[in-house]
Design a protein around this motif. Structure first.
Motif, PDB file in Angstrom:
ATOM      1  N   MET A   1       0.846  -1.188   0.000  1.00 59.11           N
ATOM      2  CA  MET A   1       0.000   0.000   0.000  1.00 59.11           C
ATOM      3  C   MET A   1       0.881   1.238   0.000  1.00 59.11           C
ATOM      4  SD  MET A   1      -2.861   1.142   2.834  1.00 59.11           S
ATOM      5  CE  MET A   1      -3.666   2.741   2.711  1.00 59.11           C
ATOM      6  N   GLN A   2       0.545   2.221  -0.869  1.00 62.72           N
ATOM      7  CA  GLN A   2       1.329   3.438  -0.937  1.00 62.72           C
ATOM      8  C   GLN A   2       1.082   4.292   0.301  1.00 62.72           C
ATOM      9  OE1 GLN A   2       3.503   4.282  -3.134  1.00 62.72           O
ATOM     10  NE2 GLN A   2       3.150   2.814  -4.789  1.00 62.72           N
ATOM     11  N   THR A   3       2.113   4.975   0.770  1.00 59.29           N
ATOM     12  CA  THR A   3       1.974   5.910   1.874  1.00 59.29           C
ATOM     13  C   THR A   3       2.397   7.285   1.402  1.00 59.29           C
ATOM     14  OG1 THR A   3       4.213   5.431   2.671  1.00 59.29           O
ATOM     15  CG2 THR A   3       2.401   4.158   3.618  1.00 59.29           C
ATOM     16  N   LEU A   4       1.791   8.308   1.949  1.00 57.79           N
ATOM     17  CA  LEU A   4       2.088   9.679   1.563  1.00 57.79           C
ATOM     18  C   LEU A   4       2.812  10.352   2.711  1.00 57.79           C
ATOM     19  CD1 LEU A   4       1.664  12.001  -0.479  1.00 57.79           C
ATOM     20  CD2 LEU A   4      -0.440  12.564   0.746  1.00 57.79           C
ATOM     21  N   THR A   5       4.020  10.785   2.466  1.00 60.18           N
ATOM     22  CA  THR A   5       4.817  11.455   3.492  1.00 60.18           C
ATOM     23  C   THR A   5       4.942  12.921   3.126  1.00 60.18           C
ATOM     24  OG1 THR A   5       6.094   9.450   3.858  1.00 60.18           O
ATOM     25  CG2 THR A   5       7.011  11.506   4.700  1.00 60.18           C
ATOM     26  N   VAL A   6       4.389  13.779   3.960  1.00 61.74           N
ATOM     27  CA  VAL A   6       4.466  15.212   3.711  1.00 61.74           C
ATOM     28  C   VAL A   6       4.822  15.922   5.003  1.00 61.74           C
ATOM     29  CG1 VAL A   6       2.817  15.195   1.827  1.00 61.74           C
ATOM     30  CG2 VAL A   6       2.004  15.513   4.134  1.00 61.74           C
ATOM     31  N   ILE A   7       5.418  17.083   4.870  1.00 65.96           N
ATOM     32  CA  ILE A   7       5.698  17.937   6.019  1.00 65.96           C
ATOM     33  C   ILE A   7       4.813  19.157   5.896  1.00 65.96           C
ATOM     34  CG2 ILE A   7       7.427  19.311   7.217  1.00 65.96           C
ATOM     35  CD1 ILE A   7       9.548  17.433   6.131  1.00 65.96           C
ATOM     36  N   VAL A   8       3.870  19.307   6.815  1.00 64.04           N
ATOM     37  CA  VAL A   8       2.932  20.415   6.772  1.00 64.04           C
ATOM     38  C   VAL A   8       3.146  21.294   7.982  1.00 64.04           C
ATOM     39  CG1 VAL A   8       0.494  21.053   6.678  1.00 64.04           C
ATOM     40  CG2 VAL A   8       1.271  18.935   5.590  1.00 64.04           C
ATOM     41  N   ASP A   9       3.237  22.578   7.744  1.00 66.20           N
ATOM     42  CA  ASP A   9       3.395  23.520   8.844  1.00 66.20           C
ATOM     43  C   ASP A   9       2.208  23.402   9.785  1.00 66.20           C
ATOM     44  OD1 ASP A   9       2.791  26.492   9.924  1.00 66.20           O
ATOM     45  OD2 ASP A   9       4.953  26.231   9.617  1.00 66.20           O
ATOM     46  N   ARG A  10       2.453  23.573  11.086  1.00 71.25           N
ATOM     47  CA  ARG A  10       1.375  23.382  12.056  1.00 71.25           C
ATOM     48  C   ARG A  10       0.233  24.370  11.840  1.00 71.25           C
ATOM     49  NH1 ARG A  10       3.530  24.641  17.933  1.00 71.25           N
ATOM     50  NH2 ARG A  10       5.122  23.156  17.258  1.00 71.25           N
ATOM     51  N   ASP A  11       0.501  25.496  11.201  1.00 67.54           N
ATOM     52  CA  ASP A  11      -0.556  26.466  10.950  1.00 67.54           C
ATOM     53  C   ASP A  11      -1.267  26.211   9.620  1.00 67.54           C
ATOM     54  OD1 ASP A  11      -0.019  27.886  13.295  1.00 67.54           O
ATOM     55  OD2 ASP A  11       1.615  28.993  12.334  1.00 67.54           O
ATOM     56  N   ARG A  51      -3.740  24.681  -5.121  1.00 68.66           N
ATOM     57  CA  ARG A  51      -3.549  25.067  -3.718  1.00 68.66           C
ATOM     58  C   ARG A  51      -3.332  23.832  -2.837  1.00 68.66           C
ATOM     59  NH1 ARG A  51      -8.311  29.721  -3.517  1.00 68.66           N
ATOM     60  NH2 ARG A  51      -7.197  31.238  -4.829  1.00 68.66           N
ATOM     61  N   LEU A  52      -4.017  22.745  -3.177  1.00 66.15           N
ATOM     62  CA  LEU A  52      -3.821  21.511  -2.421  1.00 66.15           C
ATOM     63  C   LEU A  52      -2.405  20.990  -2.630  1.00 66.15           C
ATOM     64  CD1 LEU A  52      -5.132  19.349  -0.635  1.00 66.15           C
ATOM     65  CD2 LEU A  52      -5.939  18.210  -2.713  1.00 66.15           C
ATOM     66  N   GLU A  53      -1.923  21.029  -3.855  1.00 65.00           N
ATOM     67  CA  GLU A  53      -0.555  20.596  -4.149  1.00 65.00           C
ATOM     68  C   GLU A  53       0.456  21.480  -3.432  1.00 65.00           C
ATOM     69  OE1 GLU A  53      -0.775  18.527  -8.546  1.00 65.00           O
ATOM     70  OE2 GLU A  53      -0.723  20.726  -8.449  1.00 65.00           O
ATOM     71  N   LYS A  54       0.198  22.773  -3.412  1.00 57.81           N
ATOM     72  CA  LYS A  54       1.107  23.695  -2.726  1.00 57.81           C
ATOM     73  C   LYS A  54       1.114  23.431  -1.224  1.00 57.81           C
ATOM     74  CE  LYS A  54       2.113  28.617  -2.103  1.00 57.81           C
ATOM     75  NZ  LYS A  54       1.704  30.015  -2.433  1.00 57.81           N
ATOM     76  N   SER A  55      -0.066  23.162  -0.669  1.00 58.67           N
ATOM     77  CA  SER A  55      -0.179  22.896   0.763  1.00 58.67           C
ATOM     78  C   SER A  55       0.605  21.654   1.163  1.00 58.67           C
ATOM     79  CB  SER A  55      -1.652  22.738   1.151  1.00 58.67           C
ATOM     80  OG  SER A  55      -1.798  22.387   2.506  1.00 58.67           O
ATOM     81  N   LEU A  56       0.546  20.610   0.309  1.00 58.42           N
ATOM     82  CA  LEU A  56       1.225  19.349   0.614  1.00 58.42           C
ATOM     83  C   LEU A  56       2.662  19.313   0.125  1.00 58.42           C
ATOM     84  CD1 LEU A  56      -1.666  16.857  -0.290  1.00 58.42           C
ATOM     85  CD2 LEU A  56      -0.864  17.450   1.993  1.00 58.42           C
ATOM     86  N   GLY A  57       2.980  20.199  -0.794  1.00 57.52           N
ATOM     87  CA  GLY A  57       4.324  20.176  -1.360  1.00 57.52           C
ATOM     88  C   GLY A  57       4.546  18.986  -2.265  1.00 57.52           C
ATOM     89  N   LYS A  58       3.457  18.483  -2.872  1.00 52.48           N
ATOM     90  CA  LYS A  58       3.526  17.313  -3.745  1.00 52.48           C
ATOM     91  C   LYS A  58       2.697  17.546  -4.991  1.00 52.48           C
ATOM     92  CE  LYS A  58       5.837  14.665  -0.809  1.00 52.48           C
ATOM     93  NZ  LYS A  58       7.167  14.089  -1.082  1.00 52.48           N
ATOM     94  N   GLN A  59       3.130  16.982  -6.118  1.00 47.99           N
ATOM     95  CA  GLN A  59       2.327  17.003  -7.328  1.00 47.99           C
ATOM     96  C   GLN A  59       1.352  15.844  -7.280  1.00 47.99           C
ATOM     97  OE1 GLN A  59       4.470  17.264 -11.057  1.00 47.99           O
ATOM     98  NE2 GLN A  59       2.739  16.422 -12.219  1.00 47.99           N
ATOM     99  N   GLU A  73       1.724  10.077  -5.533  1.00 47.52           N
ATOM    100  CA  GLU A  73       1.312  10.818  -4.331  1.00 47.52           C
ATOM    101  C   GLU A  73      -0.196  11.068  -4.334  1.00 47.52           C
ATOM    102  OE1 GLU A  73       3.842  11.604  -6.255  1.00 47.52           O
ATOM    103  OE2 GLU A  73       5.588  11.366  -4.932  1.00 47.52           O
ATOM    104  N   GLY A  74      -0.749  11.343  -5.526  1.00 48.76           N
ATOM    105  CA  GLY A  74      -2.188  11.548  -5.615  1.00 48.76           C
ATOM    106  C   GLY A  74      -2.970  10.296  -5.271  1.00 48.76           C
TER     107      GLY A  74
END
Length: 297
Positions: A1-11, A51-59, A73-74
């Motif tokens: 199963m694919q997993t999505l690893t992203v770093i999102v700012d707490r805000d 905006r979703l891609e920008k928020s996650l930093g992923k295409q 990633e999608g």
């Protein structure tokens, strides 16, 4: 199963509206269809995805293909997005002032189930988790009979052209289908081998009446109340199956060339039971219309 690893700012929080556009885009297959489904502009859907891609930093969308296709990633995000939207719908239904409760008995004709019902049911149970939805699948005529005796609250089925019961959703041409139309044509002059639902069946009657009007011999080679069974027989090359054009099963081709006469259209309708809970019926009817009725233009 694919997993999505992203770093999102707490805000930074994922926007549910953006996620809804993302899920609708994946399910509908195009930005235009997603926009029509959501009732917003195509450019708005594009902005939500960006905006979703920008928020996650992923295409999330592969933009090198003509058809909408998710990146790795999608694909990984999709199940989480659906879960978040599902939870959001349940919370709103649980605490909303106008939450719906009760039981709704839906009857759906066999061919609609095979092609389009899943997304409608997913939407309904997500938006109205406190409603007990009961599903009955059968041929159109038995469904109308069950409606008449109070065993169903809402029916989604076919009717003949000229009939007036129910709310018209759309009109659809019926077509002759076969695994190898040319092989069937080589037997021209012999009785047409029909693969059909048992009586009473609207598509069966239309096929038989059409052949009779044109004085073409026919014989029933397979009868089954399940579309999956009829499809298996047609894919095996046993004969010709009649279905609405948009619901043609994979592996079958439309018989062309004029050696079989054109068939009448059928109409798909919604028929509520008199006395059924109007709010429940309208909630489900609205989803069915949104999913099934072709968009203008």
């Amino acid at each position: 199963m694919q997993t999505l690893t992203v770093i999102v700012d707490r805000d930074t929080m994922l926007n549910l509206i953006h996620l809804e556009s993302f899920v609708s885009l994946q399910e509908s297959g195009s930005f235009t269809a997603a926009a029509d489904r959501l009732g917003i502009g195509q450019s708005t859907v594009t902005q939500h995805i960006q905006r979703l891609e920008k928020s996650l930093g992923k295409q999330l969308i592969d933009r090198t293909t003509h058809r909408v296709q998710l990146t790795t990633e999608g694909e990984a995000l999709l199940s989480y997005a659906r879960a978040m939207l599902d939870l959001n719908g349940k919370v709103h239904s649980l605490f909303g002032e106008n939450r719906l409760r009760g039981r709704l008995r839906l009857g759906v004709s066999e061919d609609v189930v095979a092609s389009r019902l899943t997304l409608i049911l997913e939407d309904f149970i997500r938006l109205h988790p406190l409603v007990d939805l009961e599903l009955t699948v059968a041929l159109s005529s038995p469904l109308y009979q069950m409606l008449d005796v109070g065993e169903l609250d809402l029916v989604l089925a076919k009717r003949h052209i000229g009939e007036t019961q129910g709310r018209l959703l759309y009109r659809e041409p019926l077509v002759w289908l076969a695994r190898d139309p040319e092989l069937i044509r080589l037997k021209e002059g012999e009785p047409v081998p029909l693969i059909a639902f048992p009586t009473p069946s609207i598509t069966r009657k239309i096929a038989q009446d059409t052949l009779d009007r044109h004085k073409i011999l026919w014989r029933i080679v397979c009868t089954c109340a399940s579309l999956s069974g009829l499809t298996a027989a047609a894919r095996a090359g046993m004969g010709v199956l009649v279905q609405p054009r948009s619901m043609a099963p994979d592996g079958l081709k439309e018989v062309s060339g004029g050696w079989l006469p054109p068939l009448d259209d059928v109409e798909f309708v919604l028929v509520p039971r008199r006395g059924a809970d109007a709010a429940l019926v309208e909630a489900l009817s609205a989803l069915i219309v949104a999913r099934l009725v072709p968009q203008a233009g």
